[in-house]
Design a protein around this motif. Structure first.
Motif, PDB file in Angstrom:
ATOM      1  N   VAL A 134       0.839  -1.206   0.000  1.00 24.10           N
ATOM      2  CA  VAL A 134       0.000   0.000   0.000  1.00 24.10           C
ATOM      3  C   VAL A 134       0.874   1.256   0.000  1.00 24.10           C
ATOM      4  CG1 VAL A 134      -1.709   1.316   1.327  1.00 24.10           C
ATOM      5  CG2 VAL A 134      -1.935  -1.176   1.105  1.00 24.10           C
ATOM      6  N   VAL A 135       1.964   1.226   0.779  1.00 23.54           N
ATOM      7  CA  VAL A 135       2.873   2.379   0.816  1.00 23.54           C
ATOM      8  C   VAL A 135       3.471   2.615  -0.570  1.00 23.54           C
ATOM      9  CG1 VAL A 135       5.061   3.237   1.750  1.00 23.54           C
ATOM     10  CG2 VAL A 135       3.379   2.137   3.275  1.00 23.54           C
ATOM     11  N   LEU A 136       3.929   1.542  -1.210  1.00 24.87           N
ATOM     12  CA  LEU A 136       4.546   1.694  -2.538  1.00 24.87           C
ATOM     13  C   LEU A 136       3.519   2.224  -3.544  1.00 24.87           C
ATOM     14  CD1 LEU A 136       6.765  -1.525  -2.734  1.00 24.87           C
ATOM     15  CD2 LEU A 136       7.477   0.812  -2.142  1.00 24.87           C
ATOM     16  N   ALA A 137       2.281   1.778  -3.428  1.00 26.49           N
ATOM     17  CA  ALA A 137       1.245   2.216  -4.370  1.00 26.49           C
ATOM     18  C   ALA A 137       0.918   3.698  -4.199  1.00 26.49           C
ATOM     19  CB  ALA A 137      -0.025   1.375  -4.187  1.00 26.49           C
ATOM     20  N   GLN A 138       1.211   4.254  -3.020  1.00 23.77           N
ATOM     21  CA  GLN A 138       0.957   5.678  -2.763  1.00 23.77           C
ATOM     22  C   GLN A 138       2.142   6.550  -3.153  1.00 23.77           C
ATOM     23  OE1 GLN A 138      -1.998   7.075  -1.418  1.00 23.77           O
ATOM     24  NE2 GLN A 138      -2.702   5.047  -2.035  1.00 23.77           N
ATOM     25  N   SER A 139       3.202   5.926  -3.687  1.00 25.60           N
ATOM     26  CA  SER A 139       4.475   6.634  -3.865  1.00 25.60           C
ATOM     27  C   SER A 139       4.852   6.767  -5.329  1.00 25.60           C
ATOM     28  CB  SER A 139       5.594   5.865  -3.142  1.00 25.60           C
ATOM     29  OG  SER A 139       5.241   5.675  -1.776  1.00 25.60           O
ATOM     30  N   LYS A 140       5.545   7.857  -5.637  1.00 25.46           N
ATOM     31  CA  LYS A 140       6.110   7.974  -6.985  1.00 25.46           C
ATOM     32  C   LYS A 140       7.625   7.888  -6.972  1.00 25.46           C
ATOM     33  CE  LYS A 140       5.928  13.081  -7.187  1.00 25.46           C
ATOM     34  NZ  LYS A 140       5.270  14.226  -7.845  1.00 25.46           N
ATOM     35  N   ARG A 141       8.248   7.865  -5.766  1.00 28.57           N
ATOM     36  CA  ARG A 141       9.710   7.808  -5.688  1.00 28.57           C
ATOM     37  C   ARG A 141      10.088   7.296  -4.304  1.00 28.57           C
ATOM     38  NH1 ARG A 141      14.019  11.724  -4.428  1.00 28.57           N
ATOM     39  NH2 ARG A 141      12.483  13.233  -3.707  1.00 28.57           N
ATOM     40  N   ILE A 142      11.060   6.387  -4.272  1.00 23.45           N
ATOM     41  CA  ILE A 142      11.574   5.902  -2.987  1.00 23.45           C
ATOM     42  C   ILE A 142      12.739   6.805  -2.591  1.00 23.45           C
ATOM     43  CG2 ILE A 142      12.540   3.930  -1.732  1.00 23.45           C
ATOM     44  CD1 ILE A 142       9.892   3.193  -2.888  1.00 23.45           C
ATOM     45  N   VAL A 143      12.659   7.437  -1.433  1.00 20.87           N
ATOM     46  CA  VAL A 143      13.740   8.296  -0.945  1.00 20.87           C
ATOM     47  C   VAL A 143      14.720   7.478  -0.099  1.00 20.87           C
ATOM     48  CG1 VAL A 143      14.274  10.318   0.502  1.00 20.87           C
ATOM     49  CG2 VAL A 143      12.280  10.347  -1.016  1.00 20.87           C
ATOM     50  N   ARG A 144      14.171   6.582   0.710  1.00 24.41           N
ATOM     51  CA  ARG A 144      15.020   5.701   1.521  1.00 24.41           C
ATOM     52  C   ARG A 144      14.263   4.427   1.851  1.00 24.41           C
ATOM     53  NH1 ARG A 144      18.585   7.109   6.889  1.00 24.41           N
ATOM     54  NH2 ARG A 144      18.789   4.981   7.629  1.00 24.41           N
ATOM     55  N   MET A 145      14.975   3.329   1.735  1.00 29.83           N
ATOM     56  CA  MET A 145      14.381   2.014   1.983  1.00 29.83           C
ATOM     57  C   MET A 145      15.489   1.228   2.652  1.00 29.83           C
ATOM     58  SD  MET A 145      12.514  -0.265  -0.960  1.00 29.83           S
ATOM     59  CE  MET A 145      11.127  -1.322  -0.527  1.00 29.83           C
ATOM     60  N   ASP A 146      15.562   1.340   3.974  1.00 31.83           N
ATOM     61  CA  ASP A 146      16.765   0.879   4.654  1.00 31.83           C
ATOM     62  C   ASP A 146      16.454   0.648   6.124  1.00 31.83           C
ATOM     63  OD1 ASP A 146      19.460   0.352   5.105  1.00 31.83           O
ATOM     64  OD2 ASP A 146      19.932   2.464   5.481  1.00 31.83           O
ATOM     65  N   ARG A 147      16.971  -0.423   6.694  1.00 30.53           N
ATOM     66  CA  ARG A 147      16.851  -0.691   8.137  1.00 30.53           C
ATOM     67  C   ARG A 147      15.417  -0.493   8.650  1.00 30.53           C
ATOM     68  NH1 ARG A 147      21.235   2.884  11.055  1.00 30.53           N
ATOM     69  NH2 ARG A 147      20.830   4.246   9.297  1.00 30.53           N
ATOM     70  N   GLY A 148      14.458  -0.977   7.926  1.00 33.75           N
ATOM     71  CA  GLY A 148      13.075  -0.885   8.395  1.00 33.75           C
ATOM     72  C   GLY A 148      12.410   0.455   8.147  1.00 33.75           C
ATOM     73  N   VAL A 149      13.162   1.415   7.588  1.00 35.02           N
ATOM     74  CA  VAL A 149      12.618   2.754   7.339  1.00 35.02           C
ATOM     75  C   VAL A 149      12.270   2.883   5.860  1.00 35.02           C
ATOM     76  CG1 VAL A 149      13.134   5.219   7.370  1.00 35.02           C
ATOM     77  CG2 VAL A 149      13.945   3.748   9.233  1.00 35.02           C
ATOM     78  N   LEU A 150      11.056   3.287   5.588  1.00 37.83           N
ATOM     79  CA  LEU A 150      10.618   3.458   4.200  1.00 37.83           C
ATOM     80  C   LEU A 150      10.115   4.886   4.044  1.00 37.83           C
ATOM     81  CD1 LEU A 150      10.053   2.396   1.407  1.00 37.83           C
ATOM     82  CD2 LEU A 150       8.030   1.218   2.267  1.00 37.83           C
ATOM     83  N   ILE A 151      10.927   5.711   3.403  1.00 38.90           N
ATOM     84  CA  ILE A 151      10.562   7.105   3.163  1.00 38.90           C
ATOM     85  C   ILE A 151      10.385   7.274   1.673  1.00 38.90           C
ATOM     86  CG2 ILE A 151      11.315   9.509   3.340  1.00 38.90           C
ATOM     87  CD1 ILE A 151      12.965   8.598   5.788  1.00 38.90           C
ATOM     88  N   THR A 152       9.247   7.820   1.290  1.00 39.28           N
ATOM     89  CA  THR A 152       8.967   7.966  -0.130  1.00 39.28           C
ATOM     90  C   THR A 152       8.447   9.364  -0.422  1.00 39.28           C
ATOM     91  OG1 THR A 152       6.631   7.335  -0.134  1.00 39.28           O
ATOM     92  CG2 THR A 152       8.240   5.533  -0.154  1.00 39.28           C
ATOM     93  N   GLU A 153       8.437   9.682  -1.699  1.00 39.25           N
ATOM     94  CA  GLU A 153       7.704  10.862  -2.152  1.00 39.25           C
ATOM     95  C   GLU A 153       6.350  10.379  -2.637  1.00 39.25           C
ATOM     96  OE1 GLU A 153       9.724  13.379  -4.949  1.00 39.25           O
ATOM     97  OE2 GLU A 153       7.887  14.470  -5.461  1.00 39.25           O
ATOM     98  N   THR A 154       5.293  10.945  -2.071  1.00 34.80           N
ATOM     99  CA  THR A 154       3.945  10.511  -2.451  1.00 34.80           C
ATOM    100  C   THR A 154       3.574  11.092  -3.815  1.00 34.80           C
ATOM    101  OG1 THR A 154       2.802  12.418  -1.524  1.00 34.80           O
ATOM    102  CG2 THR A 154       3.302  10.599  -0.009  1.00 34.80           C
ATOM    103  N   HIS A 155       2.466  10.612  -4.352  1.00 35.95           N
ATOM    104  CA  HIS A 155       1.996  11.162  -5.626  1.00 35.95           C
ATOM    105  C   HIS A 155       1.744  12.663  -5.537  1.00 35.95           C
ATOM    106  CE1 HIS A 155       1.851   7.284  -7.470  1.00 35.95           C
ATOM    107  NE2 HIS A 155       1.071   6.801  -6.508  1.00 35.95           N
TER     108      HIS A 155
END
Lengths: 257, 257
Positions: free
Chosen positions: B88-109
């Motif tokens: 669901v998080v990936l589907a809300q995102s247009k860019r992954i900013v960080r995907m590391d050590r359990g942290v998922l930071i993205t740029e949303t649509h």
């Protein structure tokens, strides 16, 4: 149920000269208020702009006394800046985060990541001067808190603030660079939501939010460096507390690590 | 000289169900207040947590209806997460900013950079549900403003907010993700300081500071999703304005570019 928050500027703060007794000035302004609602109350928070704290501590550099390094000269020429200003910024920094297209973002010796290491020429008290961040803003906040208590009979909380740019967002927001008597964070981890689910990752940067709230009543064109917030008593536990240093994220943990 | 700021929660907001008329609920709470000081006034700002806006718009996903991708399955296994939540998080995102050590930071649509694309399981109205950010939070704010005007007779400003982590600093701060009727920024560039020097680079993120101020009176353990701020009239010019989209920094300009 939360308390109402009341945020209001401390009126009548004059230009702050080096070695000014900031507590005396602020306490005097508080005591001269005729409205009894403006009298000091337990739990009151004083939010004070870094600029006046630095000026009272004489954390000011005269450009005429600065000799720029080769790096400062070179980058200043490329960016169209004064090499002496760049030199002062570099001297306040322990790490360059970005040095590109006229933007100089560094990590200061305190650990703050901000533009130009917080060095500022505006409202500096005269031309050819740069105001630095206080040497130890948490110590500044503790001193100011102790001196306000001595003069007002009640220990307020004190937050020292500056305007920082943010990654990914336009505009500056006021943040806490020093703090005494206010809990800098409110940690909801382990507490549960209304469905009984644990509130993961909910640590709220109270001191930064208080800095931002205070900024909303501050007119940058006039001299209103001190603002009071009433209604945060729940976050004013009594002692000095850990200070705004608790809001610094280590570089190794960065990006919400 | 600045006006005092008064910040207070809107009491008595019930659990918000899908398709709830949020304006009716909020206006009802305002009109049922017996204290005349709580009546609507021109310039009042309603700060509303994203969670209830999303729930009223049914921006909610049921985990049982989610089929995770291979990427979501792989990363979820490594991070100890539910692969459907990651999907669901990936589907809300247009860019992954960080995907590391359990942290998922993205740029949303929408262009927001935040943890987990703003997707949240707490206070979601039941187990197995995830609340998304509103599809267009500025449009949500404009709609809510228009409907509050229709019910209250005065057009308030509306800010829709969420808690975002920040680079370099510990703790979350509340920021504006949608806004109508409040000037999102206050641009001091070109104006001068008390020495007559131009205030370079001084653009203040008013809507974010208002979001933070409101968060200080909100008890996350109870249901107080709506907060009012009075005293920002200078920032409430009349029309809807550009919205919180004006606070988004393009990736190419990032790090205060």
């Amino acid at each position: 149920v939360a308390a109402d928050l009341l945020v209001f500027a401390v009126p009548g703060i004059p230009e702050i000269a080096p070695a000014a007794d900031l507590a005396r000035v602020i306490a005097g302004a508080v005591r001269s208020a005729t409205d009894p609602q403006r009298a000091i109350e337990p739990g009151d928070v004083f939010v004070v702009a870094q600029k006046v704290v630095s000026k009272a501590e004489d954390a000011v550099v005269r450009l005429g006394e600065v000799t720029p390094s080769a790096l400062a000269i070179e980058w200043a020429a490329a960016a169209g800046k004064d090499p002496r200003v760049v030199e002062v910024v570099l001297a306040q920094s322990k790490r360059i985060v970005r040095m590109d297209r006229g933007v100089l973002i560094t990590e200061t010796h305190h650990g703050f990541v901000c533009a130009n290491a917080g060095v500022d020429a505006s409202n500096a008290g005269g031309p050819g001067r740069l105001v630095l961040l206080p040497l130890d803003p948490d110590a500044s906040a503790r001193r100011l808190r102790a001196r306000l208590r001595a003069r007002l009979g009640v220990a307020p909380a004190v937050v020292v603030t500056d305007s920082f740019g943010r990654a990914w967002r336009i505009g500056q927001a006021e943040v806490a660079i020093g703090c005494a008597g206010l809990a800098p964070v409110d940690d909801w981890r382990g507490r549960t939501d209304t469905d009984g689910r644990e509130l993961h990752g909910t640590v709220i940067a109270i001191a930064d939010e208080a800095a931002s709230a205070a900024d909303l009543v501050r007119d940058k064109g006039s001299r209103e460096p001190a603002v009071r917030i009433r209604g945060l008593g729940r976050q004013v536990p009594g002692g000095d507390g850990p200070g705004a240093a608790a809001l610094l994220r280590a570089a190794a943990d960065d990006l919400f690590g």
